[in-house]
Design a protein around this motif. Structure first.
Motif, PDB file in Angstrom:
ATOM      1  N   SER A 152      -8.146   0.760   3.922  1.00 48.22           N
ATOM      2  CA  SER A 152      -7.472   1.831   4.648  1.00 48.22           C
ATOM      3  C   SER A 152      -6.655   2.714   3.708  1.00 48.22           C
ATOM      4  O   SER A 152      -6.644   3.943   3.829  1.00 48.22           O
ATOM      5  CB  SER A 152      -6.578   1.221   5.729  1.00 48.22           C
ATOM      6  OG  SER A 152      -6.034   2.228   6.546  1.00 48.22           O
ATOM      7  N   ILE A 153      -5.974   2.089   2.731  1.00 49.26           N
ATOM      8  CA  ILE A 153      -5.222   2.871   1.731  1.00 49.26           C
ATOM      9  C   ILE A 153      -6.178   3.698   0.880  1.00 49.26           C
ATOM     10  O   ILE A 153      -5.894   4.862   0.545  1.00 49.26           O
ATOM     11  CB  ILE A 153      -4.370   1.930   0.842  1.00 49.26           C
ATOM     12  CG1 ILE A 153      -3.292   1.227   1.667  1.00 49.26           C
ATOM     13  CG2 ILE A 153      -3.729   2.711  -0.309  1.00 49.26           C
ATOM     14  CD1 ILE A 153      -2.493   0.196   0.888  1.00 49.26           C
ATOM     15  N   TYR A 154      -7.325   3.110   0.531  1.00 48.48           N
ATOM     16  CA  TYR A 154      -8.310   3.814  -0.289  1.00 48.48           C
ATOM     17  C   TYR A 154      -8.802   5.083   0.414  1.00 48.48           C
ATOM     18  O   TYR A 154      -8.998   6.131  -0.234  1.00 48.48           O
ATOM     19  CB  TYR A 154      -9.489   2.888  -0.585  1.00 48.48           C
ATOM     20  CG  TYR A 154     -10.569   3.534  -1.417  1.00 48.48           C
ATOM     21  CD1 TYR A 154     -10.456   3.596  -2.804  1.00 48.48           C
ATOM     22  CD2 TYR A 154     -11.693   4.097  -0.806  1.00 48.48           C
ATOM     23  CE1 TYR A 154     -11.438   4.211  -3.561  1.00 48.48           C
ATOM     24  CE2 TYR A 154     -12.681   4.707  -1.557  1.00 48.48           C
ATOM     25  CZ  TYR A 154     -12.544   4.763  -2.948  1.00 48.48           C
ATOM     26  OH  TYR A 154     -13.523   5.374  -3.695  1.00 48.48           O
ATOM     27  N   LEU A 155      -9.003   5.012   1.721  1.00 49.19           N
ATOM     28  CA  LEU A 155      -9.462   6.179   2.470  1.00 49.19           C
ATOM     29  C   LEU A 155      -8.422   7.297   2.465  1.00 49.19           C
ATOM     30  O   LEU A 155      -8.764   8.479   2.535  1.00 49.19           O
ATOM     31  CB  LEU A 155      -9.788   5.786   3.913  1.00 49.19           C
ATOM     32  CG  LEU A 155     -10.973   4.816   4.085  1.00 49.19           C
ATOM     33  CD1 LEU A 155     -11.136   4.424   5.549  1.00 49.19           C
ATOM     34  CD2 LEU A 155     -12.265   5.445   3.555  1.00 49.19           C
ATOM     35  N   LEU A 156      -7.140   6.891   2.351  1.00 47.71           N
ATOM     36  CA  LEU A 156      -6.073   7.894   2.312  1.00 47.71           C
ATOM     37  C   LEU A 156      -5.829   8.392   0.890  1.00 47.71           C
ATOM     38  O   LEU A 156      -5.582   9.579   0.673  1.00 47.71           O
ATOM     39  CB  LEU A 156      -4.781   7.296   2.871  1.00 47.71           C
ATOM     40  CG  LEU A 156      -4.815   6.922   4.369  1.00 47.71           C
ATOM     41  CD1 LEU A 156      -3.562   6.144   4.749  1.00 47.71           C
ATOM     42  CD2 LEU A 156      -4.937   8.173   5.226  1.00 47.71           C
ATOM     43  N   PRO A 158      -7.380   7.037  -3.043  1.00 44.68           N
ATOM     44  CA  PRO A 158      -7.982   6.059  -3.960  1.00 44.68           C
ATOM     45  C   PRO A 158      -7.041   5.639  -5.084  1.00 44.68           C
ATOM     46  O   PRO A 158      -7.043   4.474  -5.495  1.00 44.68           O
ATOM     47  CB  PRO A 158      -9.205   6.804  -4.502  1.00 44.68           C
ATOM     48  CG  PRO A 158      -9.536   7.813  -3.451  1.00 44.68           C
ATOM     49  CD  PRO A 158      -8.216   8.243  -2.887  1.00 44.68           C
ATOM     50  N   THR A 159      -6.221   6.560  -5.583  1.00 44.03           N
ATOM     51  CA  THR A 159      -5.310   6.239  -6.683  1.00 44.03           C
ATOM     52  C   THR A 159      -4.260   5.217  -6.261  1.00 44.03           C
ATOM     53  O   THR A 159      -3.996   4.219  -6.952  1.00 44.03           O
ATOM     54  CB  THR A 159      -4.618   7.509  -7.192  1.00 44.03           C
ATOM     55  OG1 THR A 159      -5.610   8.464  -7.573  1.00 44.03           O
ATOM     56  CG2 THR A 159      -3.717   7.192  -8.393  1.00 44.03           C
ATOM     57  N   LEU A 160      -3.648   5.463  -5.084  1.00 42.78           N
ATOM     58  CA  LEU A 160      -2.649   4.522  -4.589  1.00 42.78           C
ATOM     59  C   LEU A 160      -3.280   3.172  -4.219  1.00 42.78           C
ATOM     60  O   LEU A 160      -2.632   2.134  -4.316  1.00 42.78           O
ATOM     61  CB  LEU A 160      -1.922   5.105  -3.371  1.00 42.78           C
ATOM     62  CG  LEU A 160      -0.860   6.165  -3.690  1.00 42.78           C
ATOM     63  CD1 LEU A 160      -0.233   6.681  -2.412  1.00 42.78           C
ATOM     64  CD2 LEU A 160       0.214   5.578  -4.601  1.00 42.78           C
ATOM     65  N   ILE A 261       7.782   8.047  -5.214  1.00 36.43           N
ATOM     66  CA  ILE A 261       7.927   8.794  -6.469  1.00 36.43           C
ATOM     67  C   ILE A 261       6.561   9.222  -6.992  1.00 36.43           C
ATOM     68  O   ILE A 261       6.375  10.359  -7.448  1.00 36.43           O
ATOM     69  CB  ILE A 261       8.662   7.934  -7.515  1.00 36.43           C
ATOM     70  CG1 ILE A 261      10.122   7.724  -7.095  1.00 36.43           C
ATOM     71  CG2 ILE A 261       8.585   8.578  -8.899  1.00 36.43           C
ATOM     72  CD1 ILE A 261      10.884   6.780  -7.988  1.00 36.43           C
ATOM     73  N   ILE A 262       5.602   8.291  -6.944  1.00 31.53           N
ATOM     74  CA  ILE A 262       4.269   8.604  -7.460  1.00 31.53           C
ATOM     75  C   ILE A 262       3.600   9.681  -6.617  1.00 31.53           C
ATOM     76  O   ILE A 262       2.944  10.592  -7.146  1.00 31.53           O
ATOM     77  CB  ILE A 262       3.392   7.339  -7.501  1.00 31.53           C
ATOM     78  CG1 ILE A 262       3.931   6.354  -8.545  1.00 31.53           C
ATOM     79  CG2 ILE A 262       1.939   7.678  -7.805  1.00 31.53           C
ATOM     80  CD1 ILE A 262       3.214   5.031  -8.559  1.00 31.53           C
ATOM     81  N   ALA A 263       3.758   9.592  -5.296  1.00 32.02           N
ATOM     82  CA  ALA A 263       3.037  10.497  -4.400  1.00 32.02           C
ATOM     83  C   ALA A 263       3.737  11.833  -4.209  1.00 32.02           C
ATOM     84  O   ALA A 263       3.100  12.814  -3.798  1.00 32.02           O
ATOM     85  CB  ALA A 263       2.838   9.813  -3.028  1.00 32.02           C
ATOM     86  N   ALA A 264       5.029  11.901  -4.480  1.00 32.26           N
ATOM     87  CA  ALA A 264       5.769  13.137  -4.221  1.00 32.26           C
ATOM     88  C   ALA A 264       5.291  14.251  -5.148  1.00 32.26           C
ATOM     89  O   ALA A 264       5.065  14.018  -6.334  1.00 32.26           O
ATOM     90  CB  ALA A 264       7.261  12.905  -4.434  1.00 32.26           C
ATOM     91  N   PRO A 265       5.141  15.507  -4.639  1.00 29.54           N
ATOM     92  CA  PRO A 265       4.665  16.632  -5.461  1.00 29.54           C
ATOM     93  C   PRO A 265       5.552  16.913  -6.664  1.00 29.54           C
ATOM     94  O   PRO A 265       5.074  17.296  -7.717  1.00 29.54           O
ATOM     95  CB  PRO A 265       4.693  17.808  -4.476  1.00 29.54           C
ATOM     96  CG  PRO A 265       4.575  17.171  -3.124  1.00 29.54           C
ATOM     97  CD  PRO A 265       5.312  15.869  -3.233  1.00 29.54           C
ATOM     98  N   SER A 266       6.845  16.613  -6.509  1.00 28.81           N
ATOM     99  CA  SER A 266       7.764  16.888  -7.623  1.00 28.81           C
ATOM    100  C   SER A 266       8.010  15.643  -8.476  1.00 28.81           C
ATOM    101  O   SER A 266       8.868  15.656  -9.337  1.00 28.81           O
ATOM    102  CB  SER A 266       9.105  17.409  -7.072  1.00 28.81           C
ATOM    103  OG  SER A 266       9.675  16.436  -6.198  1.00 28.81           O
ATOM    104  N   GLY A 267       7.260  14.614  -8.219  1.00 25.30           N
ATOM    105  CA  GLY A 267       7.466  13.366  -8.951  1.00 25.30           C
ATOM    106  C   GLY A 267       6.585  13.299 -10.176  1.00 25.30           C
ATOM    107  O   GLY A 267       6.500  14.232 -10.959  1.00 25.30           O
ATOM    108  N   LEU A 268       5.910  12.167 -10.357  1.00 25.91           N
ATOM    109  CA  LEU A 268       5.078  11.949 -11.532  1.00 25.91           C
ATOM    110  C   LEU A 268       3.790  12.735 -11.494  1.00 25.91           C
ATOM    111  O   LEU A 268       3.046  12.774 -12.455  1.00 25.91           O
ATOM    112  CB  LEU A 268       4.774  10.446 -11.669  1.00 25.91           C
ATOM    113  CG  LEU A 268       6.004   9.540 -11.840  1.00 25.91           C
ATOM    114  CD1 LEU A 268       5.561   8.093 -11.936  1.00 25.91           C
ATOM    115  CD2 LEU A 268       6.798   9.951 -13.069  1.00 25.91           C
TER     116      LEU A 268
END
Length: 587
Positions: A152-156, A158-160, A261-268
């Motif tokens: 389910s996470i992969y469908l949303l 793949p990186t996460l 942090i990883i997913a935020a546009p202003s993050g990594l």
């Protein structure tokens, strides 16, 4: 392990097909419903809250709540069905073990402590139930649940999904460390509680001695050590139980923070996912902690249970006792033919026997007991008297030589026939929970009440029984009506006589009785022994009852034999035993 689980599972599946269907249906439904709420959450945030659309928000929220409720119901049904199926499996395994127990030779019971056998029926069988319910099935469900969450996470994103795969071993090893530490602490707690129980039991058993010698303070001071050990063990268990959930909450918060942090546009760096997808991923990552945590515990459970399963397998693989032949089918089917064998002789020819392949307990014993005669075996403890009685009773087969009763081998007689041919009065009569009638019949429904009453009258116990609250239906045993030791001996004799056997084997029947009760037993034995072949054993000359022949045993061999009149006039073993007893010594 496969044989035990698969065979019991197949049997249970045949008996409970609906329960099996509901179990797997609940597993699939529960996994599916675990994945629905995060997707609904994504839809609510991206398509409603972010766009200011609120007309179907209540409907989606209701769906979210409904999915959570259905997931909870599915988990309840899964646990309930596992409990039902698991208990049926345990019942089936214990039944098979009970059947196996009845087929084992008596040497198995001599070589294995009763506690060891009981542990196989209790803790080891419970291990199989644990292996099925919280072990294999639980691990299967949690593994599928974790895989579903990863997918389910992969469908949303793949990186996460790739990042979340790194989390699984971290969660697993943290959970496993704490579960192992908690288990060790719990084992110490159980051991400490066992010491406390043993101490209390010892105190209760010996309270008279403690009171007489005024040792109360000594016991109280000694009691402090197991109490302190228990407190220390409980403290360790409580410490691990307190730290683990807090640590997992901190770990959960840390994971969520890193994910944001990883997913935020202003993050990594942006991952190109929406706010709704991020919320759904956070929800899914939070949900993955529980199944991985459970897998760590279930893996530990499986490891612990495998040893129990192996012990059950070893028990079921024990060699059966193959003792009954077809030579007695005719007699077994029609016991009225027993009348042709009312006068049976007993013959032992060069019999030798040892337990556990050790030193012979009896050596080269030859003995002929004519029908209707009474023979007494006399000797000190360990002389081999009880062993000879057990061999004649058909409990064991000799390592060398032969034993015949009326030309038949008692070891290969069918149980039903043997009880109608041989009556055995043991030194200590076991009382099973049941009525007086059950104690006499040993739950044999083919024996009528009239036969029971006749046997009780023959031993002089009938008047005592009818004075009991429910007469022959009065319950005796643990926590029920009690009889005197002498009455129990008479009950044992009635049990031996209820099938009117032509042969009686008596094992120290007057041991532990007072002089008056002993004379009463002697009188009853003289009356019931008429026209019967009697083989009795005693370590005292005074325990011999009207014997036609006395056989003196020493270290498993016959050292002297003859009539009492012949032996008393000789300077031999019998005369020495008789003289020592007259001086007040007990052999």
């Amino acid at each position: 392990m496969n044989n035990i689980i698969l065979s019991s599972l197949k049997t249970t599946a045949k008996k409970k097909p609906l329960n099996m269907f509901l179990l797997f249906a609940a597993i699939i439904l529960g996994i599916s419903m675990q994945l629905v709420p995060p997707q609904l959450l994504k839809n609510i945030i991206d398509n409603n809250i972010s766009l200011g659309v609120s007309n179907i928000l209540w409907k989606l929220s209701s769906y979210y709540m409904l999915a959570v409720i259905i997931s909870g119901i599915a988990d309840f049904v899964r646990e309930f069905m596992m409990a039902i199926i698991g208990e049926n499996m345990l019942s089936n395994i214990r039944y098979n073990m009970g059947e196996k127990l009845a087929k084992l030779p008596i040497s198995y019971f001599s070589n294995n402590p009763i506690g060891e056998v009981m542990s196989r029926f209790t803790s080891d069988v419970d291990a199989v139930g644990t292996l099925f319910t919280t072990g294999l099935i639980g691990m299967l469900a949690d593994t599928l649940k974790a895989l579903g969450i990863i997918v389910s996470i992969y469908l949303l994103s793949p990186t996460l999904a790739l990042y979340s795969l790194v989390l699984i071993p971290m969660i697993y090893f943290i959970a496993k460390y704490f579960k192992d530490a908690t288990l060790k602490a719990q084992m110490k707690t159980r051991k400490a509680v066992g010491h406390i129980n043993a101490f209390i039991q010892e105190l209760f058993n010996d309270i008279r001695t403690v009171k007489i010698f005024g040792m109360e303070r000594h016991f109280i001071s000694n009691f402090q050590k197991p109490l302190n050990d228990n407190i220390d063990a409980v403290h360790k268990t409580s410490t691990f139980d307190s730290i683990f959930p807090c640590l997992m909450q901190v770990f959960r918060s840390f994971i969520i923070t890193i994910t944001v942090i990883i997913a935020a546009p202003s993050g990594l760096g942006t991952l190109g996912i929406t706010s709704g997808s991020l919320a759904a991923i956070i929800d899914l990552i939070s949900r993955i902690l529980a199944p991985v945590e459970s897998i760590a515990m279930e893996f530990q459970t499986i490891q612990e249970a495998v040893s129990g399963v192996k012990r059950i397998e070893d028990f079921l693989n024990e060699a059966n006792e193959n003792r009954y032949t077809d030579a007695y089918d005719e007699l077994s089917m029609d016991l009225s033919l027993k009348d042709k064998y009312t006068h049976l002789s007993i013959s032992l020819k060069e019999v030798s026997f040892c337990y556990n392949e050790g030193k012979n307990v009896v050596e080269n014993i030859s003995l002929d007991i004519k029908a209707g005669t009474k023979v007494a075996l006399v000797g000190r403890t360990g002389a081999g008297k009880s062993t000879i009685l057990n061999l004649v009773a058909g409990l064991y087969t000799p390592n060398k030589g032969s034993i015949k009763i009326g030309g038949f081998n008692p070891f290969t007689m069918s149980p039903n026939l043997r009880r109608h041919i041989i009556g055995i009065v043991p030194q200590s009569f076991p009382i099973y929970n049941g009525s007086v009638k059950d104690a006499i019949t040993l739950f044999d429904e083919s024996i009528t009440l009239e036969e029971v009453i006749t046997a009780a009258k023959n031993v002089g116990l009938h008047k005592d029984i009818i004075k009991l609250p429910q007469g022959y239906d009065t319950l005796i045993g643990e926590g029920e009506s009690k009889l005197s030791y002498g009455q129990y001996q008479l009950l044992s004799l009635a049990c031996a006589l209820v099938c009117n056997p032509p042969i009686l084997l008596l094992d120290e029947v007057t041991s532990g009785l007072d002089a008056i009760t002993e004379q009463k037993i002697f009188k009853v034995l003289r009356e019931v022994s008429k026209d019967r072949t009697i083989l009795t054993i005693s370590h005292r000359v005074s325990g011999i009852i009207d014997a036609d022949e006395v056989v003196i045993l020493e270290n498993g061999v016959i050292v002297e034999r003859g009539t009492p009149e012949e032996l008393v006039g000789k300077e031999g073993w019998y005369a020495k035993y008789n003289e020592i007893e007259k001086l007040g010594w007990r052999i």
